[in-house]
Design an enzyme around this catalytic site. Structure first.
Site, PDB file in Angstrom:
ATOM      1  N   GLU A 127      -0.390  34.524  -4.189  1.00 16.90           N
ATOM      2  CA  GLU A 127      -1.766  34.689  -3.686  1.00 16.90           C
ATOM      3  C   GLU A 127      -2.759  33.670  -4.246  1.00 16.90           C
ATOM      4  OE1 GLU A 127      -2.725  38.813  -4.402  1.00 16.90           O
ATOM      5  OE2 GLU A 127      -1.030  39.516  -3.224  1.00 16.90           O
ATOM      6  N   ASN A 167       4.342  33.055  -2.558  1.00 15.66           N
ATOM      7  CA  ASN A 167       4.166  34.334  -1.867  1.00 15.66           C
ATOM      8  C   ASN A 167       2.683  34.587  -1.592  1.00 15.66           C
ATOM      9  OD1 ASN A 167       5.550  36.883  -1.065  1.00 15.66           O
ATOM     10  ND2 ASN A 167       4.288  37.821  -2.657  1.00 15.66           N
ATOM     11  N   HIS A 204       1.540  42.413   5.345  1.00 15.31           N
ATOM     12  CA  HIS A 204       0.765  43.660   5.358  1.00 15.31           C
ATOM     13  C   HIS A 204      -0.050  43.646   6.657  1.00 15.31           C
ATOM     14  CE1 HIS A 204       1.738  44.582   1.209  1.00 15.31           C
ATOM     15  NE2 HIS A 204       1.272  43.419   0.802  1.00 15.31           N
ATOM     16  N   GLU A 233       6.634  42.050   1.661  1.00 15.92           N
ATOM     17  CA  GLU A 233       5.929  43.289   1.285  1.00 15.92           C
ATOM     18  C   GLU A 233       5.518  44.053   2.539  1.00 15.92           C
ATOM     19  OE1 GLU A 233       2.696  42.517  -1.452  1.00 15.92           O
ATOM     20  OE2 GLU A 233       3.843  41.018  -2.557  1.00 15.92           O
ATOM     21  N   ASP A 235       4.342  46.288   5.423  1.00 16.23           N
ATOM     22  CA  ASP A 235       3.868  47.629   5.770  1.00 16.23           C
ATOM     23  C   ASP A 235       2.865  47.477   6.905  1.00 16.23           C
ATOM     24  OD1 ASP A 235       1.658  46.730   4.224  1.00 16.23           O
ATOM     25  OD2 ASP A 235       2.182  48.013   2.534  1.00 16.23           O
TER      26      ASP A 235
END
Ligand code: G3I
Length: 300
Positions: A127, A167, A204, A233, A235
């Site tokens: 990030e 990432n 996400h 990750e 979702d």
């Protein structure tokens, strides 16, 4: 395949989940993990604040507990993460400039020495970009724009066998400024020989019923630079079946998309728990999104 991992393995991919250390005593979680997943990521236990709470004093107990359970159950493990603006050791807060840079290098060396030869991949840097596509301001960024490449060069030397990933989130839409910012950094790294093997797209997804129509273009564009891509990750708000199917299909359509990880297993495991964004409900039953993912894996 009748499970996520079996279906993913048909094409040489993996299907992963993230787990916190508290799940090691959760038999419901462990049963699904063991049945469905072949890759594991620690939610918090391998982050810098967890692994080096005091300068030069490393603590791998929590990370090792997850690592050992996963390996004992036939899974591989993704390391998350070595250098990040968040969840830093408290002592980093009183450092800056060359002393913070040295602390970052020492941290990478210390953690990677412990896990040398054991992990499938490391999220070396997490990030580091802002939404407008420039570097996110942080104490690490303030040590100099080269902090990311220094992290990757340090990582390669510390464990030459592990895949080194960058990432980030909100880099799924190809036309988005942040996606382009990360893409330009990866292109530059490959052009100059900075060691990097993979890009993790956190995936996400929020809102709407459709995912960015150009998601597959994003994956194939990164891959064309000569790196693997992974959804690290995943979702999705309310576990939209069409979004889950779409993100799975996009990965399956890109040969260098090597696997998908969901950030938890059941909705009760999620940091977005009130959005019910995962593939299993609070009673450990597979949701409709589970079937849409499984079918998309099996269709490839
Ligand atoms: O362990 C303490 C507990 O002792 C205390 O009682 C409790 C009170 O708030 O806090 C607990 O720590 C929390 C920790 O999760 C464990 O549950 C922290 O406050 C909380 O900030 C931390 O949140 C984590 C978050 O990263 C922090 O940045 C989430 O669990 C974790 O899922 C999340 O993961 C990130 C990825 O690393 C990077 N991408 C985004 C993703 C979701 O935010």
């Amino acid at each position: 395949g009748t499970t996520l991992k079996a279906a993913a393995e048909r094409s040489g991919r993996y299907f992963g989940a993230a787990m916190g250390g508290d799940r090691l005593s959760d038999s419901g979680f462990l049963a699904i993990a063991n049945r469905e997943f072949d890759m594991m990521t620690a939610v918090n236990e391998m982050k810098p604040d967890a692994t080096e709470p005091n300068q030069g004093q490393f603590d791998f107990r929590a990370g090792d507990a997850i690592y050992n359970w996963a390996v004992q159950h036939g899974m591989r493990v993704r390391g998350h993460t070595l250098a990040w603006h968040a969840q830093q050791p408290r002592f980093w807060g009183s450092l800056s400039g060359s002393s913070l840079r040295t602390a970052m290098i020492n941290h990478i060396n210390g953690v990677m020495a412990h896990y040398r030869g054991k992990l499938a991949a490391w999220d070396v840097v997490n990030e580091a970009f802002a939404e407008n596509g420039s570097r996110r301001s942080s104490n690490l960024q303030s040590t100099g724009n080269d902090w990311i490449e220094v992290a990757f060069r340090t990582a390669r030397a510390a464990d030459p066998g592990v895949k080194l990933c960058y990432n980030d989130y909100n880099i799924e839409n190809w036309t988005y400024a942040k996606t382009q910012g990360v893409y330009n950094m990866i292109r530059d790294f490959k052009a100059r020989g900075v060691p990097i093997d993979c890009v993790g797209l956190q995936t996400h997804f929020t809102g709407g019923s459709s995912l960015p129509g150009n998601f597959e273009q994003t994956l194939s564009s990164f891959a064309a630079l000569g790196v693997d891509v992974a959804l690290t990750e995943a979702d999705v708000t309310n576990a939209s079946t069409s979004q889950y199917q779409g993100l799975t299909r996009a990965c399956m359509n890109v040969p260098r998309c090597i696997g998908i990880t969901t950030w938890g297993i059941r909705d009760s495991d999620s940091w977005r728990g009130n959005e019910n964004p995962l593939l299993f409900d609070r009673n450990s039953s597979p949701k409709a999104a589970y079937s849409s993912v499984l079918n998309a894996l099996n269709a490839a």
